[in-house]
Scaffold this motif. Structure first.
Motif, PDB file in Angstrom:
ATOM      1  N   GLY A 324       0.937  -1.251  -0.135  1.00  0.00           N
ATOM      2  CA  GLY A 324       0.046  -0.270   0.365  1.00  0.00           C
ATOM      3  C   GLY A 324       0.764   1.135  -0.484  1.00  0.00           C
ATOM      4  O   GLY A 324       0.513   2.413  -0.440  1.00  0.00           O
ATOM      5  N   MET A 325       2.613   1.257   0.226  1.00  0.00           N
ATOM      6  CA  MET A 325       2.771   1.930   0.311  1.00  0.00           C
ATOM      7  C   MET A 325       3.072   2.418  -0.994  1.00  0.00           C
ATOM      8  O   MET A 325       4.277   3.234  -1.479  1.00  0.00           O
ATOM      9  N   PHE A 326       3.112   1.863  -2.060  1.00  0.00           N
ATOM     10  CA  PHE A 326       3.849   2.550  -3.247  1.00  0.00           C
ATOM     11  C   PHE A 326       2.613   3.118  -3.792  1.00  0.00           C
ATOM     12  O   PHE A 326       2.993   4.176  -4.571  1.00  0.00           O
ATOM     13  N   SER A 327       2.070   3.572  -3.263  1.00  0.00           N
ATOM     14  CA  SER A 327       0.348   4.824  -3.892  1.00  0.00           C
ATOM     15  C   SER A 327       1.083   5.926  -3.052  1.00  0.00           C
ATOM     16  O   SER A 327       0.677   6.748  -3.488  1.00  0.00           O
ATOM     17  N   ILE A 328       2.451   5.849  -1.882  1.00  0.00           N
ATOM     18  CA  ILE A 328       2.782   7.397  -1.619  1.00  0.00           C
ATOM     19  C   ILE A 328       3.275   8.089  -2.611  1.00  0.00           C
ATOM     20  O   ILE A 328       4.345   7.983  -3.601  1.00  0.00           O
ATOM     21  N   ASN A 330       3.158  10.552  -5.833  1.00  0.00           N
ATOM     22  CA  ASN A 330       2.741  10.369  -7.784  1.00  0.00           C
ATOM     23  C   ASN A 330       2.611   9.181  -8.388  1.00  0.00           C
ATOM     24  O   ASN A 330       4.073   8.303  -8.366  1.00  0.00           O
ATOM     25  N   ARG A 331       1.913   8.142  -8.098  1.00  0.00           N
ATOM     26  CA  ARG A 331       1.499   6.637  -8.311  1.00  0.00           C
ATOM     27  C   ARG A 331       1.756   6.291  -9.736  1.00  0.00           C
ATOM     28  O   ARG A 331       2.856   5.606  -9.963  1.00  0.00           O
ATOM     29  N   ASP A 332       2.035   7.281 -10.480  1.00  0.00           N
ATOM     30  CA  ASP A 332       2.491   6.586 -11.967  1.00  0.00           C
ATOM     31  C   ASP A 332       4.074   6.556 -11.920  1.00  0.00           C
ATOM     32  O   ASP A 332       4.270   6.433 -12.595  1.00  0.00           O
ATOM     33  N   VAL A 337       8.582   3.485 -11.387  1.00  0.00           N
ATOM     34  CA  VAL A 337      10.144   2.773 -10.929  1.00  0.00           C
ATOM     35  C   VAL A 337       9.910   1.233 -10.909  1.00  0.00           C
ATOM     36  O   VAL A 337      11.391   0.471 -11.533  1.00  0.00           O
ATOM     37  N   LEU A 338       9.357   1.270 -10.506  1.00  0.00           N
ATOM     38  CA  LEU A 338       8.714  -0.700 -10.949  1.00  0.00           C
ATOM     39  C   LEU A 338       8.658  -0.833 -12.495  1.00  0.00           C
ATOM     40  O   LEU A 338       9.509  -2.261 -12.080  1.00  0.00           O
ATOM     41  N   ASP A 339       8.513  -0.441 -12.992  1.00  0.00           N
ATOM     42  CA  ASP A 339       8.817  -1.075 -14.134  1.00  0.00           C
ATOM     43  C   ASP A 339       9.950  -0.847 -14.684  1.00  0.00           C
ATOM     44  O   ASP A 339      10.411  -1.411 -15.568  1.00  0.00           O
ATOM     45  N   GLU A 340      10.312   0.434 -14.692  1.00  0.00           N
ATOM     46  CA  GLU A 340      11.936  -0.051 -14.960  1.00  0.00           C
ATOM     47  C   GLU A 340      13.515  -1.004 -14.207  1.00  0.00           C
ATOM     48  O   GLU A 340      13.722  -1.160 -14.453  1.00  0.00           O
ATOM     49  N   ASP A 362       9.357  12.643  -3.892  1.00  0.00           N
ATOM     50  CA  ASP A 362       9.707  12.577  -5.113  1.00  0.00           C
ATOM     51  C   ASP A 362      10.349  10.837  -5.341  1.00  0.00           C
ATOM     52  O   ASP A 362      10.526  10.334  -4.529  1.00  0.00           O
ATOM     53  N   ARG A 363      10.920  10.796  -6.704  1.00  0.00           N
ATOM     54  CA  ARG A 363      11.448   9.234  -7.074  1.00  0.00           C
ATOM     55  C   ARG A 363      12.494   8.728  -6.240  1.00  0.00           C
ATOM     56  O   ARG A 363      12.715   7.791  -5.950  1.00  0.00           O
TER      57      ARG A 363
END
Length: 508
Positions: A324-328, A330-332, A337-340, A362-363
């Motif tokens: 759930g912390m992945f939504s902290i 900017n979700r996009d 980052v995960l796609d990379e 930020d990132r």
């Protein structure tokens, strides 16, 4: 061999004959490092047992049991100066419900503080009037301040487990609530300000705190700014978790019972559960302790078979919650980052030592958060910062699960698990790729409404074939039995499948 999976009470582990991999040699290092320490590690890594070990070592109430508990361990042979010298206040902030808003969190946090203080006073036979005095106070800070005043000049040691457990849940759901609770004037910061006062008075002599992330360190150290964070220190890289040598010792009884080579067993356990590095100068990577203990406990000695599944469902559920912390933020941006990570197997960022959420997220913050949670780990230093990679197979499974859920959410679609499992089964048992291709085509058609583009198709296919052939020539791939290989080419809507013949690359 009794495996202490799920056991976090040091005395029980030692007195009831469980296997214990000795970490007591870190006690002198901790004492030398400072008086107010923080050591963060991912979930299910062995932090609670480590903290329990410290409690029994320092608690004056267990002085008469010191030889029984520590006699065979490193610290029993070479005790540090402060052994059995404190009354120990233990606090655990897990189990706080965060779904009902500010007042409910405050009430539960207050109850936790009150409970731990009352337990301490009863344990060391303080007058009943002390307990009454603390009950009369309303806020956590006031209760803590009253406690310190009652103890007067008597020194105590404070151990805090899961310091950030409830805060992680709040942050994932409601940033404003998090800042209200943890920020200036919030009841958590006020609570830690009383601890700082206690250190200045000399009553709180030593403090040791464990948790997962440093999301509260900015809030805590603003009120308690004398703590030292050892989480990324080279000397404590292997303090919590298992080293390769420790895992080998744990697996040896399995080798002795079954006709399996230790080297192969260790290699498989390493691929699944190892790979964590908390300082780039550290000499070796660390295994997730609870994952290894799950493997050892559930290894089928009668059939000499690995656990099925290889990942404990309790641990999977644990990690699922903190997804759930992945939504902290900017979700996009986070999804990118995960796609990379999935596509290039690494990401680079400036590793944060603490977070300042009032200044944004930020990132670099997101990547650092993934590292603290154990979803990625340090790999190398670059001019742009630190490069992180996915540590092992177990975490890679979590990523693919998250991506499936996120793709379904973003595109309002459903990819049935049972059809995927059947497709993979046919591929594995019968080398039948078509059911999996059919599922891919169905998903791509749902994901894309773009026109098919033929330009460059042949070039991409040739590039893919050369890449697959390169993989097939790797010694570890070439050594695999009953190997089959395919190339899948897609433009986001169409899928072409080409079976790669092994004898064309020197295999038969």
């Amino acid at each position: 061999m009794k495996i202490p999976y799920g056991e976090s009470n040091f005395k029980k582990v030692i007195t009831e004959g469980f296997v214990y991999l000795d970490k007591t040699d870190y006690i002198p290092q901790l004492e030398a490092a400072g008086s107010h320490l923080f050591l963060l590690r991912p979930r299910r890594f062995g932090k609670s047992l480590f903290l329990s070990m410290l409690e029994y070592y320092y608690d004056v109430a267990y002085q008469h049991e010191f030889d029984t508990l520590f006699g065979k361990l490193y610290i029993g042979q070479q005790p540090a100066p402060l052994r059995s010298s404190y009354q120990v206040l233990f606090m655990d902030f897990s189990g706080i419900d965060t779904d009902a808003g500010h007042d409910a969190v405050l009430q539960r946090f207050t109850s936790k503080v009150d409970m731990h203080l009352q337990t301490f006073l009863r344990r060391y036979a303080y007058p009943d009037s002390y307990q009454d005095a603390i009950r009369e106070k309303v806020t956590p800070a006031d209760k803590m301040q009253q406690f310190v005043e009652l103890l007067g000049e008597h020194k105590f040691l404070l151990l805090i487990d899961e310091y950030d457990h409830f805060a992680n849940s709040i942050l994932a759901a409601d940033m404003k609530l998090f800042l209200r609770i943890m920020g200036k004037g919030g009841f958590v910061r006020s609570f830690y300000e009383t601890l700082k006062t206690a250190t200045q008075r000399g009553t709180l002599d030593r403090l040791f705190v464990t948790g997962v992330t440093p999301i509260m360190l900015d809030s805590m150290t603003s009120g308690f700014n004398i703590g030292q964070n050892l989480s990324l220190h080279e000397d404590f890289n292997e303090a919590i978790g298992f080293t390769k040598a420790e895992v080998a010792r744990l697996l040896q009884p399995l080798v002795d019972t079954c006709s399996v080579e230790l080297e192969q067993l260790l290699a498989d356990v390493t691929r699944w559960y190892n790979g964590y590095r908390f300082n780039l100068k550290a000499s070796e990577t660390v295994y997730n302790a609870n994952m290894v203990l799950y493997f050892a406990k559930n290894f089928d000695l009668r059939r000499c078979e690995y656990p099925d599944p290889m990942m404990d469902e309790n641990i999977a559920s644990d990690y699922g919650k903190i997804m759930g912390m992945f939504s902290i933020g900017n979700r996009d941006t986070n999804f990118a980052v995960l796609d990379e990570l999935i596509n290039t197997e690494e990401v680079t960022a400036q590793h944060r030592r603490k977070f300042e959420f009032d200044k944004g997220f930020d990132r670099d913050d997101f990547i650092s958060l993934l590292a603290y949670m154990g979803f990625i780990t340090l790999y190398r230093k670059t001019l742009a910062g630190e490069t992180f990679v996915i540590p092992n197979y177990a975490i890679r499974e979590f990523y693919f699960h998250y991506f499936k859920v996120e793709l379904e959410r973003r595109n309002q679609m459903s990819i049935p698990n049972h059809t995927l499992r059947l497709a993979v089964e046919k591929l594995a048992l019968y080398a039948d790729m078509q059911p999996l291709v059919d599922e891919m085509v169905r998903a791509l058609q749902l994901l894309s409404n773009r026109d098919a583009k033929e330009a460059g198709w042949l070039a991409k296919k040739q590039e893919g074939l050369e890449q697959v052939q390169g993989y097939l020539q790797l010694p570890e791939i070439a050594a695999l039995q009953n190997l089959a290989a395919w190339l899948l080419v897609t433009d986001g809507e169409q899928v072409e499948v080409v079976r790669v013949e092994l004898d064309k690359v020197g295999n038969s």
